[in-house]
Scaffold this active site. Structure first.
Site, short mmCIF file in Angstrom:
data_model
loop_
_atom_site.label_atom_id
_atom_site.label_comp_id
_atom_site.label_asym_id
_atom_site.label_seq_id
_atom_site.Cartn_x
_atom_site.Cartn_y
_atom_site.Cartn_z
N SER A 1 24.53 16.76 -50.41
CA SER A 1 23.45 17.71 -50.15
C SER A 1 24.04 18.96 -49.52
O SER A 1 24.68 18.88 -48.46
CB SER A 1 22.43 17.10 -49.19
OG SER A 1 21.69 18.14 -48.58
N HIS B 1 22.85 17.75 -54.70
CA HIS B 1 21.47 17.63 -54.19
C HIS B 1 21.06 18.92 -53.48
O HIS B 1 21.74 19.37 -52.55
CB HIS B 1 21.43 16.43 -53.24
CG HIS B 1 20.09 16.06 -52.74
ND1 HIS B 1 19.20 15.26 -53.45
CD2 HIS B 1 19.45 16.35 -51.58
CE1 HIS B 1 18.10 15.08 -52.73
NE2 HIS B 1 18.23 15.74 -51.60
N ASP C 1 18.12 20.77 -51.32
CA ASP C 1 16.95 20.50 -50.49
C ASP C 1 16.11 21.75 -50.34
O ASP C 1 16.53 22.70 -49.68
CB ASP C 1 17.40 20.00 -49.12
CG ASP C 1 17.91 18.58 -49.20
OD1 ASP C 1 17.17 17.72 -49.70
OD2 ASP C 1 19.06 18.33 -48.77
N MET D 1 12.81 23.39 -48.83
CA MET D 1 11.81 23.18 -47.78
C MET D 1 10.99 24.45 -47.59
O MET D 1 11.55 25.56 -47.64
CB MET D 1 12.51 22.83 -46.46
CG MET D 1 13.45 21.64 -46.56
SD MET D 1 14.10 21.20 -44.96
CE MET D 1 15.35 19.99 -45.43
N HIS E 1 15.29 18.58 -54.72
CA HIS E 1 14.35 17.79 -53.91
C HIS E 1 13.34 18.73 -53.29
O HIS E 1 13.67 19.45 -52.34
CB HIS E 1 15.20 17.03 -52.85
CG HIS E 1 14.39 16.25 -51.88
ND1 HIS E 1 14.94 15.69 -50.74
CD2 HIS E 1 13.08 15.89 -51.87
CE1 HIS E 1 14.00 15.05 -50.07
NE2 HIS E 1 12.87 15.16 -50.73
N MET F 1 10.68 19.55 -51.02
CA MET F 1 9.92 19.16 -49.82
C MET F 1 8.94 20.30 -49.53
O MET F 1 9.06 21.02 -48.54
CB MET F 1 10.88 18.94 -48.64
CG MET F 1 11.65 17.64 -48.77
SD MET F 1 13.07 17.60 -47.68
CE MET F 1 14.27 18.40 -48.73
N MET G 1 13.20 8.07 -49.01
CA MET G 1 13.63 8.83 -47.83
C MET G 1 14.01 7.84 -46.72
O MET G 1 13.21 6.99 -46.34
CB MET G 1 12.50 9.75 -47.32
CG MET G 1 12.21 10.97 -48.18
SD MET G 1 13.64 11.99 -48.59
CE MET G 1 14.22 12.49 -46.96
N ASP H 1 18.19 9.02 -49.18
CA ASP H 1 18.43 10.36 -48.63
C ASP H 1 18.16 10.35 -47.13
O ASP H 1 17.02 10.18 -46.69
CB ASP H 1 17.48 11.34 -49.35
CG ASP H 1 17.74 12.79 -48.98
OD1 ASP H 1 18.65 13.06 -48.18
OD2 ASP H 1 17.01 13.65 -49.50
C1 DX5 Z 1 16.55 15.77 -45.28
C2 DX5 Z 1 17.10 16.16 -46.64
C3 DX5 Z 1 18.41 15.55 -46.90
C4 DX5 Z 1 19.50 15.90 -45.94
C5 DX5 Z 1 20.31 14.67 -45.70
O1 DX5 Z 1 15.28 16.22 -45.14
O2 DX5 Z 1 16.21 15.73 -47.67
O3 DX5 Z 1 18.84 15.68 -48.24
O4 DX5 Z 1 20.34 16.93 -46.37
O5 DX5 Z 1 21.20 14.95 -44.71
P1 DX5 Z 1 22.14 13.88 -43.99
O6 DX5 Z 1 22.95 13.21 -45.05
O7 DX5 Z 1 22.92 14.72 -43.08
O8 DX5 Z 1 21.22 12.90 -43.28
ZN ZN Z 2 17.04 15.69 -49.80
#
Ligand code: DX5
Ligand code: ZN
Length: 224
Positions: free
Chosen positions: A17, A42, A44, A46, A75, A77, A146, A181
């Protein structure tokens, strides 16, 4: 646009990620892990609404698309995935994962995404019951479990959330990937693979470390 496909189920893949990467040097950051054999990156997304953090949008995905042939596992979010998914697809995402908590008719949304040419994932928060994805999970290419509350990298792995992989594997059979994740590293990898996960998102455990190649190798070695 030709899309990259997820590797067929049956292998364990690490999906770093970029949330923990240096955003001023993304091309080099991504190059380091793909040169070390990574096939899935990956991303993320948000929105500061579904989760209390803001990260990246379609223009950033479009720039990343120019610098790698890896599968861009996006992903979302965000509160309105139906509204924004087309823009990420246009920007070059290969795979779109949406949160079950955000969509009213998920089966319909999966069909729309497929029609747009991407592979599809559904995900659920640690407190969301497995039953909520019962119908839609078998229609997806990947189900994301998750293992932390979404929003931030570097959080502690939640084992009882990870155990949902066991029930989800029963729901979807062997052909659908199960991704985990949050808090995935060389210690938690054997646990989640034991529960049935085969796609391991790792932010802090890869991009949060100085030597990405050695970090990837440590996770790989921990796969049972
Ligand atoms: C969290 C994200 C993850 C995050 C995971 O909300 O969806 O993808 O980057 O990070 P680590 O591996 O550091 O827990
Ligand atoms: Zn993620």
């Amino acid at each position: 646009m030709a899309r990259n496909r997820l590797p067929k189920a049956g292998t364990v893949e690490i999906a770093p990620s970029i949330l923990s990467a240096d955003f001023a040097n993304l091309a080099s950051e991504i190059g380091q892990v793909t040169s070390a054999g990574v096939k899935i990156v990956h991303l993320d997304v948000m929105d500061g609404h579904f989760v209390p953090n803001i990260t990246l949008g379609p223009p950033v995905v479009a720039w990343i698309r120019k610098c790698t042939d890896a599968v861009l596992d996006t992903h979302l979010m965000i509160s309105e995935p139906r509204r924004y998914a087309p823009r990420f697809i246009e920007a070059g995402s290969d795979h779109i994962t949406f949160h079950i908590e955000t969509v009213d008719r998920p089966e319909e949304f999966v069909a729309e995404l497929r029609k747009a040419g991407v592979t599809v994932g559904v995900t659920l928060n640690p407190e969301t019951p497995v039953e909520t994805v019962e119908k839609v999970a078998p229609l997806c290419d990947m189900v994301l479990v998750m293992t932390v509350h979404p929003g931030f990298g570097g959080q502690k792995f939640i084992d009882h959330a990870a155990r949902k992989c066991i029930q989800i594997r029963e729901m979807v059979g062997p052909a659908v990937r199960i991704e985990v994740d949050g808090g995935i590293d060389a210690t938690t990898t054997p646990i989640v693979v034991g529960y049935g996960a085969d796609t391991l998102v790792a932010g802090n455990a890869v991009f949060g470390q100085k030597n990405r190649v050695l970090s990837l190798e440590a996770i790989r070695k921990s796969i049972p």
